[in-house]
Design a protein around this motif. Structure first.
Motif, mmCIF file in Angstrom:
data_model
loop_
_atom_site.group_PDB
_atom_site.id
_atom_site.type_symbol
_atom_site.label_atom_id
_atom_site.label_comp_id
_atom_site.label_asym_id
_atom_site.label_seq_id
_atom_site.Cartn_x
_atom_site.Cartn_y
_atom_site.Cartn_z
ATOM 1 N N UNK A 13 49.298 45.500 36.976
ATOM 2 C CA UNK A 13 48.207 46.351 37.206
ATOM 3 C C UNK A 13 48.291 47.027 37.433
ATOM 4 N N UNK A 14 49.106 48.029 37.921
ATOM 5 C CA UNK A 14 49.039 49.645 38.679
ATOM 6 C C UNK A 14 47.401 49.701 37.711
ATOM 7 N N UNK A 15 46.207 50.633 38.083
ATOM 8 C CA UNK A 15 45.096 50.819 37.125
ATOM 9 C C UNK A 15 43.994 51.137 37.070
ATOM 10 N N UNK A 16 44.748 49.350 36.825
ATOM 11 C CA UNK A 16 43.738 48.044 36.819
ATOM 12 C C UNK A 16 42.039 47.867 37.994
ATOM 13 N N UNK A 17 40.878 47.577 37.435
ATOM 14 C CA UNK A 17 39.928 47.413 38.137
ATOM 15 C C UNK A 17 40.600 45.599 38.461
ATOM 16 N N UNK A 18 39.595 45.489 38.655
ATOM 17 C CA UNK A 18 40.293 43.958 39.598
ATOM 18 C C UNK A 18 39.121 43.100 39.845
ATOM 19 N N UNK A 19 38.607 42.052 39.291
ATOM 20 C CA UNK A 19 37.625 41.663 39.792
ATOM 21 C C UNK A 19 37.795 40.689 40.473
ATOM 22 N N UNK A 23 32.200 38.478 45.599
ATOM 23 C CA UNK A 23 31.094 38.646 44.979
ATOM 24 C C UNK A 23 31.152 40.545 45.474
ATOM 25 N N UNK A 24 31.184 41.924 43.721
ATOM 26 C CA UNK A 24 31.690 42.759 45.065
ATOM 27 C C UNK A 24 32.038 43.473 45.735
ATOM 28 N N UNK A 25 33.681 43.039 45.670
ATOM 29 C CA UNK A 25 34.689 43.596 46.273
ATOM 30 C C UNK A 25 35.313 43.976 45.144
ATOM 31 N N UNK A 26 35.461 44.776 43.962
ATOM 32 C CA UNK A 26 36.011 44.800 42.954
ATOM 33 C C UNK A 26 37.732 45.815 43.968
ATOM 34 N N UNK A 27 38.496 46.116 43.413
ATOM 35 C CA UNK A 27 39.443 46.268 43.677
ATOM 36 C C UNK A 27 39.991 47.522 42.571
ATOM 37 N N UNK A 28 40.969 49.032 42.838
ATOM 38 C CA UNK A 28 41.557 49.448 41.730
ATOM 39 C C UNK A 28 43.255 48.915 42.266
ATOM 40 N N UNK A 29 44.150 48.514 41.958
ATOM 41 C CA UNK A 29 45.567 48.918 42.114
ATOM 42 C C UNK A 29 45.748 50.166 42.029
ATOM 43 N N UNK A 30 46.188 50.778 43.072
ATOM 44 C CA UNK A 30 46.252 52.231 42.527
ATOM 45 C C UNK A 30 48.105 52.728 42.497
ATOM 46 N N UNK A 86 43.123 38.020 44.971
ATOM 47 C CA UNK A 86 41.830 39.230 43.666
ATOM 48 C C UNK A 86 43.580 39.862 43.523
ATOM 49 N N UNK A 87 44.100 39.796 43.958
ATOM 50 C CA UNK A 87 45.764 40.223 43.296
ATOM 51 C C UNK A 87 46.156 38.892 42.436
ATOM 52 N N UNK A 88 46.401 38.352 43.584
ATOM 53 C CA UNK A 88 46.677 36.701 42.770
ATOM 54 C C UNK A 88 45.830 35.832 41.585
ATOM 55 N N UNK A 89 44.638 36.173 41.848
ATOM 56 C CA UNK A 89 43.607 35.157 41.419
ATOM 57 C C UNK A 89 43.268 36.203 39.518
ATOM 58 N N UNK A 90 43.606 37.684 39.539
ATOM 59 C CA UNK A 90 44.488 38.123 38.663
ATOM 60 C C UNK A 90 45.124 38.538 37.444
ATOM 61 N N UNK A 91 46.198 37.261 38.016
ATOM 62 C CA UNK A 91 47.471 37.076 37.508
ATOM 63 C C UNK A 91 46.602 35.916 35.877
ATOM 64 N N UNK A 92 47.714 35.970 35.124
ATOM 65 C CA UNK A 92 47.115 34.606 34.118
ATOM 66 C C UNK A 92 47.717 33.451 34.717
ATOM 67 N N UNK A 115 46.333 38.712 31.993
ATOM 68 C CA UNK A 115 46.141 39.418 33.290
ATOM 69 C C UNK A 115 45.399 40.952 33.847
ATOM 70 N N UNK A 116 44.763 40.103 35.478
ATOM 71 C CA UNK A 116 43.944 41.014 35.508
ATOM 72 C C UNK A 116 42.408 41.214 34.921
ATOM 73 N N UNK A 117 42.588 39.459 34.832
ATOM 74 C CA UNK A 117 41.214 38.438 34.755
ATOM 75 C C UNK A 117 41.123 37.455 35.598
ATOM 76 N N UNK A 118 39.740 37.777 35.913
ATOM 77 C CA UNK A 118 39.907 35.700 36.884
ATOM 78 C C UNK A 118 39.455 34.440 35.565
#
Length: 121
Positions: A13-19, A23-30, A86-92, A115-118
């Motif tokens: 998920x590196x580089x992904x914008x994660x929902x 709400x309103x607290x989206x992340x980017x994995x750097x 969020x890191x866990x929830x975006x796993x498939x 991967x990368x979606x909720x």
């Protein structure tokens, strides 16, 4: 499945914008290293390192098959604990469920979303 398997998936998920679960607290994995995951808030750009030991603690609870309330597992440990969720929830194979009006995450028996979606129930 082991934590190492899960962490390998998080690395994808590196580089992904994660929902975000919140709400309103989206992340980017750097960055993902052996000891932390560096995430940045899309909203304010603030970067925080998320400790692998805390991720392991969450995984130990999640792998039992029970729904996990991350705040309870981490015992209110620091700001933006929703980033761990969020890191866990975006796993498939992890979904978000509401129990007693509180967000929980739960391990699924198979991949239920990309991967990368909720997936919320």
């Amino acid at each position: 499945m082991t934590f190492d398997d899960v962490y390998d998936d998080m690395k994808k998920m590196k580089g992904f914008n994660l929902e975000s679960v919140t709400a309103g607290c989206e992340l980017i994995v750097k960055e993902i290293t052996d000891d932390h995951v560096l995430v940045a808030s899309v909203k304010d750009g603030k970067e925080l390192k998320r400790d692998v030991e805390r991720l392991k603690k969450i995984w130990a609870n999640l792998s039992t098959g029970d729904a996990v309330h991350v705040e309870a597992v981490l015992k209110n440990a620091g700001e933006r604990r929703n980033q761990y969720e969020t890191l866990f929830a975006n796993l498939p194979y992890v979904k978000v469920v509401m129990i007693d009006k509180k967000k929980h995450i739960k391990l699924e028996s198979d991949d239920s979303h990309e991967l990368g979606t909720l997936k919320r129930l």
